[in-house]
Each structure stands twice: as C-alpha cells, then as structure tokens.
Write a protein that holds these residues in place. Structure first.
Motif, PDB file in Angstrom:
ATOM      1  N   ALA A   7      47.330 168.987  17.504  1.00  0.00           N
ATOM      2  CA  ALA A   7      46.502 168.065  18.291  1.00  0.00           C
ATOM      3  C   ALA A   7      45.264 167.649  17.510  1.00  0.00           C
ATOM      4  CB  ALA A   7      46.111 168.715  19.614  1.00  0.00           C
ATOM      5  N   ALA A   8      44.649 168.577  16.798  1.00  0.00           N
ATOM      6  CA  ALA A   8      43.453 168.258  16.011  1.00  0.00           C
ATOM      7  C   ALA A   8      43.797 167.323  14.848  1.00  0.00           C
ATOM      8  CB  ALA A   8      42.807 169.540  15.491  1.00  0.00           C
ATOM      9  N   LEU A   9      44.894 167.598  14.176  1.00  0.00           N
ATOM     10  CA  LEU A   9      45.313 166.725  13.075  1.00  0.00           C
ATOM     11  C   LEU A   9      45.617 165.325  13.607  1.00  0.00           C
ATOM     12  CD1 LEU A   9      46.123 166.092  10.182  1.00  0.00           C
ATOM     13  CD2 LEU A   9      48.378 167.077  10.679  1.00  0.00           C
ATOM     14  N   CYS A  15      41.595 158.858  14.792  1.00  0.00           N
ATOM     15  CA  CYS A  15      40.219 158.419  14.516  1.00  0.00           C
ATOM     16  C   CYS A  15      40.167 157.521  13.286  1.00  0.00           C
ATOM     17  CB  CYS A  15      39.304 159.625  14.315  1.00  0.00           C
ATOM     18  SG  CYS A  15      38.887 160.502  15.834  1.00  0.00           S
ATOM     19  N   VAL A  16      40.902 157.866  12.248  1.00  0.00           N
ATOM     20  CA  VAL A  16      40.918 157.053  11.027  1.00  0.00           C
ATOM     21  C   VAL A  16      41.552 155.694  11.301  1.00  0.00           C
ATOM     22  CG1 VAL A  16      41.870 156.895   8.684  1.00  0.00           C
ATOM     23  CG2 VAL A  16      40.826 159.024   9.474  1.00  0.00           C
ATOM     24  N   VAL A  17      42.629 155.680  12.072  1.00  0.00           N
ATOM     25  CA  VAL A  17      43.274 154.399  12.406  1.00  0.00           C
ATOM     26  C   VAL A  17      42.332 153.549  13.259  1.00  0.00           C
ATOM     27  CG1 VAL A  17      45.195 153.326  13.653  1.00  0.00           C
ATOM     28  CG2 VAL A  17      45.616 155.251  12.111  1.00  0.00           C
ATOM     29  N   VAL A  18      41.611 154.168  14.177  1.00  0.00           N
ATOM     30  CA  VAL A  18      40.631 153.440  14.990  1.00  0.00           C
ATOM     31  C   VAL A  18      39.554 152.835  14.085  1.00  0.00           C
ATOM     32  CG1 VAL A  18      38.754 153.735  16.678  1.00  0.00           C
ATOM     33  CG2 VAL A  18      41.032 154.669  17.140  1.00  0.00           C
ATOM     34  N   PHE A  19      39.038 153.616  13.154  1.00  0.00           N
ATOM     35  CA  PHE A  19      38.042 153.122  12.202  1.00  0.00           C
ATOM     36  C   PHE A  19      38.569 151.902  11.448  1.00  0.00           C
ATOM     37  CE2 PHE A  19      37.349 153.509   7.530  1.00  0.00           C
ATOM     38  CZ  PHE A  19      36.133 152.857   7.468  1.00  0.00           C
ATOM     39  N   CYS A  20      39.777 151.997  10.938  1.00  0.00           N
ATOM     40  CA  CYS A  20      40.351 150.888  10.155  1.00  0.00           C
ATOM     41  C   CYS A  20      40.626 149.670  11.031  1.00  0.00           C
ATOM     42  CB  CYS A  20      41.622 151.357   9.448  1.00  0.00           C
ATOM     43  SG  CYS A  20      41.274 152.593   8.175  1.00  0.00           S
ATOM     44  N   THR A  21      41.079 149.893  12.244  1.00  0.00           N
ATOM     45  CA  THR A  21      41.340 148.789  13.167  1.00  0.00           C
ATOM     46  C   THR A  21      40.046 148.072  13.524  1.00  0.00           C
ATOM     47  OG1 THR A  21      43.261 149.960  14.046  1.00  0.00           O
ATOM     48  CG2 THR A  21      42.360 148.177  15.399  1.00  0.00           C
ATOM     49  N   LEU A  22      39.003 148.828  13.829  1.00  0.00           N
ATOM     50  CA  LEU A  22      37.708 148.225  14.148  1.00  0.00           C
ATOM     51  C   LEU A  22      37.154 147.448  12.949  1.00  0.00           C
ATOM     52  CD1 LEU A  22      36.008 151.128  16.131  1.00  0.00           C
ATOM     53  CD2 LEU A  22      36.885 148.971  17.050  1.00  0.00           C
ATOM     54  N   THR A  74      38.077 162.355   3.540  1.00  0.00           N
ATOM     55  CA  THR A  74      38.543 161.061   4.043  1.00  0.00           C
ATOM     56  C   THR A  74      37.827 159.925   3.332  1.00  0.00           C
ATOM     57  OG1 THR A  74      39.136 161.978   6.196  1.00  0.00           O
ATOM     58  CG2 THR A  74      38.717 159.605   6.107  1.00  0.00           C
ATOM     59  N   VAL A  75      36.520 160.038   3.210  1.00  0.00           N
ATOM     60  CA  VAL A  75      35.734 158.970   2.591  1.00  0.00           C
ATOM     61  C   VAL A  75      35.939 158.942   1.077  1.00  0.00           C
ATOM     62  CG1 VAL A  75      33.402 158.080   2.184  1.00  0.00           C
ATOM     63  CG2 VAL A  75      34.018 158.981   4.439  1.00  0.00           C
ATOM     64  N   VAL A  76      35.804 160.074   0.426  1.00  0.00           N
ATOM     65  CA  VAL A  76      35.872 160.106  -1.040  1.00  0.00           C
ATOM     66  C   VAL A  76      37.270 159.722  -1.537  1.00  0.00           C
ATOM     67  CG1 VAL A  76      35.723 161.602  -3.077  1.00  0.00           C
ATOM     68  CG2 VAL A  76      33.961 161.729  -1.296  1.00  0.00           C
ATOM     69  N   VAL A  77      38.299 160.376  -1.023  1.00  0.00           N
ATOM     70  CA  VAL A  77      39.661 160.062  -1.467  1.00  0.00           C
ATOM     71  C   VAL A  77      40.020 158.634  -1.068  1.00  0.00           C
ATOM     72  CG1 VAL A  77      42.107 160.643  -1.194  1.00  0.00           C
ATOM     73  CG2 VAL A  77      40.410 162.465  -1.491  1.00  0.00           C
ATOM     74  N   GLY A  78      39.646 158.242   0.147  1.00  0.00           N
ATOM     75  CA  GLY A  78      39.920 156.883   0.597  1.00  0.00           C
ATOM     76  C   GLY A  78      39.308 155.839  -0.313  1.00  0.00           C
ATOM     77  N   MET A  79      38.062 156.031  -0.688  1.00  0.00           N
ATOM     78  CA  MET A  79      37.395 155.068  -1.571  1.00  0.00           C
ATOM     79  C   MET A  79      37.975 155.091  -2.982  1.00  0.00           C
ATOM     80  SD  MET A  79      35.352 153.317   0.197  1.00  0.00           S
ATOM     81  CE  MET A  79      34.647 153.421   1.835  1.00  0.00           C
ATOM     82  N   LEU A  80      38.303 156.264  -3.489  1.00  0.00           N
ATOM     83  CA  LEU A  80      38.915 156.341  -4.815  1.00  0.00           C
ATOM     84  C   LEU A  80      40.265 155.622  -4.834  1.00  0.00           C
ATOM     85  CD1 LEU A  80      38.097 160.026  -5.859  1.00  0.00           C
ATOM     86  CD2 LEU A  80      37.164 157.920  -6.852  1.00  0.00           C
ATOM     87  N   LEU A  81      41.070 155.826  -3.809  1.00  0.00           N
ATOM     88  CA  LEU A  81      42.367 155.146  -3.749  1.00  0.00           C
ATOM     89  C   LEU A  81      42.196 153.637  -3.597  1.00  0.00           C
ATOM     90  CD1 LEU A  81      44.431 157.672  -1.607  1.00  0.00           C
ATOM     91  CD2 LEU A  81      44.709 157.153  -4.045  1.00  0.00           C
ATOM     92  N   ALA A 102      32.049 159.727  10.128  1.00  0.00           N
ATOM     93  CA  ALA A 102      31.301 160.924  10.546  1.00  0.00           C
ATOM     94  C   ALA A 102      31.224 160.996  12.059  1.00  0.00           C
ATOM     95  CB  ALA A 102      29.900 160.924   9.939  1.00  0.00           C
ATOM     96  N   VAL A 103      30.884 159.881  12.683  1.00  0.00           N
ATOM     97  CA  VAL A 103      30.799 159.856  14.152  1.00  0.00           C
ATOM     98  C   VAL A 103      32.148 160.215  14.764  1.00  0.00           C
ATOM     99  CG1 VAL A 103      30.492 158.332  16.152  1.00  0.00           C
ATOM    100  CG2 VAL A 103      28.852 158.272  14.265  1.00  0.00           C
ATOM    101  N   LEU A 104      33.218 159.640  14.227  1.00  0.00           N
ATOM    102  CA  LEU A 104      34.540 159.873  14.803  1.00  0.00           C
ATOM    103  C   LEU A 104      35.078 161.271  14.500  1.00  0.00           C
ATOM    104  CD1 LEU A 104      36.138 156.386  14.038  1.00  0.00           C
ATOM    105  CD2 LEU A 104      35.437 157.263  16.276  1.00  0.00           C
ATOM    106  N   LEU A 105      35.106 161.658  13.233  1.00  0.00           N
ATOM    107  CA  LEU A 105      35.728 162.927  12.842  1.00  0.00           C
ATOM    108  C   LEU A 105      34.891 164.147  13.203  1.00  0.00           C
ATOM    109  CD1 LEU A 105      37.110 161.831   9.351  1.00  0.00           C
ATOM    110  CD2 LEU A 105      38.415 162.157  11.473  1.00  0.00           C
ATOM    111  N   LEU A 106      33.586 164.010  13.140  1.00  0.00           N
ATOM    112  CA  LEU A 106      32.716 165.127  13.522  1.00  0.00           C
ATOM    113  C   LEU A 106      32.374 165.075  15.005  1.00  0.00           C
ATOM    114  CD1 LEU A 106      30.302 165.127  10.445  1.00  0.00           C
ATOM    115  CD2 LEU A 106      32.403 166.455  10.775  1.00  0.00           C
ATOM    116  N   GLY A 107      32.322 163.864  15.542  1.00  0.00           N
ATOM    117  CA  GLY A 107      31.939 163.698  16.942  1.00  0.00           C
ATOM    118  C   GLY A 107      32.883 164.353  17.917  1.00  0.00           C
TER     119      GLY A 107
END
Length: 121
Positions: A7-9, A15-22, A74-81, A102-107
């Motif tokens: 469930a956490a994964l 959350c990442v898909v929501v970020f990208c969609t927004l 998420t941020v570092v690998v995502g940006m490198l890719l 940060a808001v989504l994954l930590l929130g």
C-alpha cells in the motif's frame, strides 16, 4: 506487513503520477496516458530506486529514513534520467519538482504518523 508495504509503495507511485499529471496540465501539455507515462517514468524509476536503497518494505510509512530517501531518490534519479534523455531539467523545474514531491511523498507519511499517534492516545 506485506500489505502495508504494498500500500505504501502504491501510494508513492500514485503520488509521482499525480505530480507528473499536474505538471503536464499546468504546462498545457496533453493529458494522455502515453504523455503522462513519458513524463512519469524517470521519476517512477527514482521512486523504485529509493525504495530499494531505503529498504522501504521494512518501514514503509516512516518519514525517516524511508520517506526522505524515496523523495530524494525520486528527484535525483528522475532528473538524471531526464537529462540523459534530453528532457528538460531547468533549475526552476528542479525546485518545483523537489517541493511538490516533498509535499506528496513526505506529506502522506506525516499524516499517517499523526493518525497513528492519535489512535494510540
């Protein structure tokens, strides 16, 4: 424990898909499944790397270390890719991506911790 980890994964991935969609919506890019997938795959890969590095299945809802490692990865690998595939990595995008993820994954982890404390009180 397996159910909580899954469930956490799943929550992190959503959350990442929501970020990208927004992000696509705010830049008037098409909201197609293919378009969202194209934007999301580098960050989803980073999320999975973060889960592996932090062994997220052991403490899936913990803010530290799991949440922080997953967020940074998420941020570092995502940006490198994105950079390796010639996608945009402007400084302003890195800042916004860092803050929103940060808001989504930590929130959600902070909310879950608050609910656990409240239930145990």
């Amino acid at each position: 424990m397996r159910r909580a980890s899954a469930a956490a994964l799943l929550t992190d991935l959503v959350c990442v898909v929501v970020f990208c969609t927004l992000g696509r919506r705010s830049h008037a890019e098409g909201l197609t499944v293919a378009g969202v997938a194209e934007t999301a795959w580098p960050f989803l890969t980073g999320t999975l790397v973060g889960w592996a590095l932090s062994r997220g299945w052991q403490r899936p809802t913990s803010l530290a270390p799991t949440g922080i490692v997953v967020w940074i990865s998420t941020v570092v690998v995502g940006m490198l890719l994105r950079k390796l595939t010639s996608a945009g990595v402007a400084v302003s995008f890195i800042v916004v991506a860092s803050l929103v993820t940060a808001v989504l994954l930590l929130g959600w982890r902070a909310v879950a911790a608050g609910l656990r404390r409240r239930q145990s009180a």
